[in-house]
Design a protein around this motif. Structure first.
Motif, PDB file in Angstrom:
ATOM      1  N   LEU A  14      -4.045  45.498   4.469  1.00  0.00           N
ATOM      2  CA  LEU A  14      -3.249  46.484   5.207  1.00  0.00           C
ATOM      3  C   LEU A  14      -2.431  45.823   6.312  1.00  0.00           C
ATOM      4  O   LEU A  14      -1.315  46.241   6.602  1.00  0.00           O
ATOM      5  N   SER A  15      -2.962  44.748   6.945  1.00  0.00           N
ATOM      6  CA  SER A  15      -2.140  44.048   7.945  1.00  0.00           C
ATOM      7  C   SER A  15      -0.947  43.367   7.316  1.00  0.00           C
ATOM      8  O   SER A  15       0.126  43.319   7.894  1.00  0.00           O
ATOM      9  N   LEU A  16      -1.133  42.816   6.115  1.00  0.00           N
ATOM     10  CA  LEU A  16      -0.001  42.215   5.413  1.00  0.00           C
ATOM     11  C   LEU A  16       1.039  43.272   5.034  1.00  0.00           C
ATOM     12  O   LEU A  16       2.240  42.994   5.033  1.00  0.00           O
ATOM     13  N   LEU A  17       0.571  44.479   4.737  1.00  0.00           N
ATOM     14  CA  LEU A  17       1.512  45.556   4.432  1.00  0.00           C
ATOM     15  C   LEU A  17       2.326  45.953   5.671  1.00  0.00           C
ATOM     16  O   LEU A  17       3.489  46.341   5.551  1.00  0.00           O
ATOM     17  N   PHE A  18       1.721  45.865   6.860  1.00  0.00           N
ATOM     18  CA  PHE A  18       2.478  46.112   8.094  1.00  0.00           C
ATOM     19  C   PHE A  18       3.642  45.135   8.198  1.00  0.00           C
ATOM     20  O   PHE A  18       4.740  45.494   8.597  1.00  0.00           O
ATOM     21  N   ILE A  19       3.403  43.873   7.836  1.00  0.00           N
ATOM     22  CA  ILE A  19       4.473  42.864   7.886  1.00  0.00           C
ATOM     23  C   ILE A  19       5.465  43.093   6.749  1.00  0.00           C
ATOM     24  O   ILE A  19       6.680  42.999   6.938  1.00  0.00           O
ATOM     25  N   PHE A  20       4.953  43.412   5.555  1.00  0.00           N
ATOM     26  CA  PHE A  20       5.817  43.619   4.399  1.00  0.00           C
ATOM     27  C   PHE A  20       6.792  44.771   4.620  1.00  0.00           C
ATOM     28  O   PHE A  20       7.969  44.680   4.263  1.00  0.00           O
ATOM     29  N   PHE A  21       6.319  45.871   5.213  1.00  0.00           N
ATOM     30  CA  PHE A  21       7.183  47.025   5.468  1.00  0.00           C
ATOM     31  C   PHE A  21       7.969  46.881   6.771  1.00  0.00           C
ATOM     32  O   PHE A  21       8.592  47.825   7.230  1.00  0.00           O
ATOM     33  N   MET A  22       7.934  45.683   7.378  1.00  0.00           N
ATOM     34  CA  MET A  22       8.690  45.354   8.585  1.00  0.00           C
ATOM     35  C   MET A  22       8.372  46.273   9.757  1.00  0.00           C
ATOM     36  O   MET A  22       9.244  46.593  10.570  1.00  0.00           O
ATOM     37  N   ILE A  23       7.127  46.703   9.846  1.00  0.00           N
ATOM     38  CA  ILE A  23       6.693  47.481  11.003  1.00  0.00           C
ATOM     39  C   ILE A  23       6.360  46.518  12.138  1.00  0.00           C
ATOM     40  O   ILE A  23       6.667  46.778  13.293  1.00  0.00           O
ATOM     41  N   THR A  24       5.747  45.395  11.790  1.00  0.00           N
ATOM     42  CA  THR A  24       5.483  44.317  12.738  1.00  0.00           C
ATOM     43  C   THR A  24       6.208  43.073  12.243  1.00  0.00           C
ATOM     44  O   THR A  24       5.948  42.624  11.135  1.00  0.00           O
ATOM     45  N   PRO A  25       7.099  42.513  13.033  1.00  0.00           N
ATOM     46  CA  PRO A  25       7.781  41.288  12.599  1.00  0.00           C
ATOM     47  C   PRO A  25       6.780  40.142  12.453  1.00  0.00           C
ATOM     48  O   PRO A  25       5.788  40.068  13.174  1.00  0.00           O
ATOM     49  N   SER A  26       7.037  39.242  11.523  1.00  0.00           N
ATOM     50  CA  SER A  26       6.096  38.161  11.270  1.00  0.00           C
ATOM     51  C   SER A  26       5.941  37.244  12.485  1.00  0.00           C
ATOM     52  O   SER A  26       4.859  36.726  12.739  1.00  0.00           O
ATOM     53  N   GLU A  27       6.997  37.052  13.269  1.00  0.00           N
ATOM     54  CA  GLU A  27       6.898  36.223  14.470  1.00  0.00           C
ATOM     55  C   GLU A  27       5.932  36.847  15.469  1.00  0.00           C
ATOM     56  O   GLU A  27       5.130  36.156  16.085  1.00  0.00           O
ATOM     57  N   GLN A  28       6.016  38.162  15.635  1.00  0.00           N
ATOM     58  CA  GLN A  28       5.116  38.842  16.563  1.00  0.00           C
ATOM     59  C   GLN A  28       3.682  38.801  16.046  1.00  0.00           C
ATOM     60  O   GLN A  28       2.748  38.645  16.820  1.00  0.00           O
ATOM     61  N   ALA A  29       3.514  38.903  14.741  1.00  0.00           N
ATOM     62  CA  ALA A  29       2.174  38.837  14.162  1.00  0.00           C
ATOM     63  C   ALA A  29       1.545  37.475  14.429  1.00  0.00           C
ATOM     64  O   ALA A  29       0.364  37.392  14.791  1.00  0.00           O
ATOM     65  N   TRP A  30       2.312  36.406  14.276  1.00  0.00           N
ATOM     66  CA  TRP A  30       1.782  35.064  14.572  1.00  0.00           C
ATOM     67  C   TRP A  30       1.489  34.903  16.051  1.00  0.00           C
ATOM     68  O   TRP A  30       0.531  34.231  16.439  1.00  0.00           O
ATOM     69  N   ASP A  31       2.323  35.498  16.905  1.00  0.00           N
ATOM     70  CA  ASP A  31       2.077  35.415  18.347  1.00  0.00           C
ATOM     71  C   ASP A  31       0.819  36.184  18.753  1.00  0.00           C
ATOM     72  O   ASP A  31       0.176  35.841  19.743  1.00  0.00           O
ATOM     73  N   ASP A  32       0.472  37.216  18.001  1.00  0.00           N
ATOM     74  CA  ASP A  32      -0.697  38.032  18.331  1.00  0.00           C
ATOM     75  C   ASP A  32      -2.015  37.418  17.875  1.00  0.00           C
ATOM     76  O   ASP A  32      -3.080  37.880  18.287  1.00  0.00           O
ATOM     77  N   VAL A  33      -1.960  36.403  17.034  1.00  0.00           N
ATOM     78  CA  VAL A  33      -3.187  35.765  16.554  1.00  0.00           C
ATOM     79  C   VAL A  33      -3.762  34.892  17.669  1.00  0.00           C
ATOM     80  O   VAL A  33      -3.057  34.068  18.249  1.00  0.00           O
ATOM     81  N   ASP A  34      -5.041  35.084  17.962  1.00  0.00           N
ATOM     82  CA  ASP A  34      -5.720  34.272  18.967  1.00  0.00           C
ATOM     83  C   ASP A  34      -6.504  33.182  18.243  1.00  0.00           C
ATOM     84  O   ASP A  34      -7.585  33.421  17.715  1.00  0.00           O
ATOM     85  N   PHE A  35      -5.919  31.987  18.192  1.00  0.00           N
ATOM     86  CA  PHE A  35      -6.525  30.901  17.432  1.00  0.00           C
ATOM     87  C   PHE A  35      -7.807  30.382  18.071  1.00  0.00           C
ATOM     88  O   PHE A  35      -8.676  29.860  17.384  1.00  0.00           O
ATOM     89  N   ASN A  36      -7.963  30.541  19.380  1.00  0.00           N
ATOM     90  CA  ASN A  36      -9.218  30.151  20.022  1.00  0.00           C
ATOM     91  C   ASN A  36     -10.374  31.015  19.529  1.00  0.00           C
ATOM     92  O   ASN A  36     -11.473  30.518  19.267  1.00  0.00           O
ATOM     93  N   THR A  37     -10.130  32.307  19.384  1.00  0.00           N
ATOM     94  CA  THR A  37     -11.166  33.205  18.872  1.00  0.00           C
ATOM     95  C   THR A  37     -11.479  32.880  17.423  1.00  0.00           C
ATOM     96  O   THR A  37     -12.660  32.883  17.024  1.00  0.00           O
ATOM     97  N   LEU A  38     -10.466  32.593  16.623  1.00  0.00           N
ATOM     98  CA  LEU A  38     -10.711  32.228  15.224  1.00  0.00           C
ATOM     99  C   LEU A  38     -11.529  30.947  15.123  1.00  0.00           C
ATOM    100  O   LEU A  38     -12.449  30.847  14.303  1.00  0.00           O
ATOM    101  N   ALA A  39     -11.235  29.955  15.957  1.00  0.00           N
ATOM    102  CA  ALA A  39     -12.001  28.710  15.948  1.00  0.00           C
ATOM    103  C   ALA A  39     -13.440  28.960  16.376  1.00  0.00           C
ATOM    104  O   ALA A  39     -14.382  28.413  15.785  1.00  0.00           O
TER     105      ALA A  39
END
Length: 102
Positions: free
Chosen positions: A55-80
């Motif tokens: 469903l998050s990929l569908l948000f990007i696919f339907f251009m509701i969230t731009p892919s640049e903003q989606a990458w900016d919203d990812v917290d890589f410290n939390t993922l690590a």
């Protein structure tokens, strides 16, 4: 400060999303909540994580969230941190330490 009359609505911030995007976002958000509230549907066994990722990929696919903003919203410290915790969990289970800690 500039005063506006009651009929002047120019000071309101208008949404940048079109009506179809708002409807699509509402449906996708409802489906995300539904899949997280009821993780196992017999006819669609996706699980919480898979359904949320799709469903998050569908948000990007339907251009509701731009892919640049989606990458900016990812917290890589939390993922690590989460990856490290999962690694320790697997190691504890593999060597039987999880049973000894109970």
């Amino acid at each position: 400060m500039e005063e506006t009359s009651a009929g002047d609505e120019s000071h309101f911030i208008h949404s940048v999303y079109s009506t179809p995007q708002k409807i699509t976002a509402t449906i996708l958000l409802f489906l995300t909540i539904l899949f997280n509230a009821f993780p196992s549907f017999p006819y669609l066994p996706l699980g919480r994580t898979t359904a949320t990722l799709i469903l998050s990929l569908l948000f990007i696919f339907f251009m509701i969230t731009p892919s640049e903003q989606a990458w900016d919203d990812v917290d890589f410290n939390t993922l690590a941190f989460l990856f490290g915790m999962m690694t320790f969990k697997v190691l504890f289970q593999k060597h039987g330490l999880a049973k000894q800690l109970k």
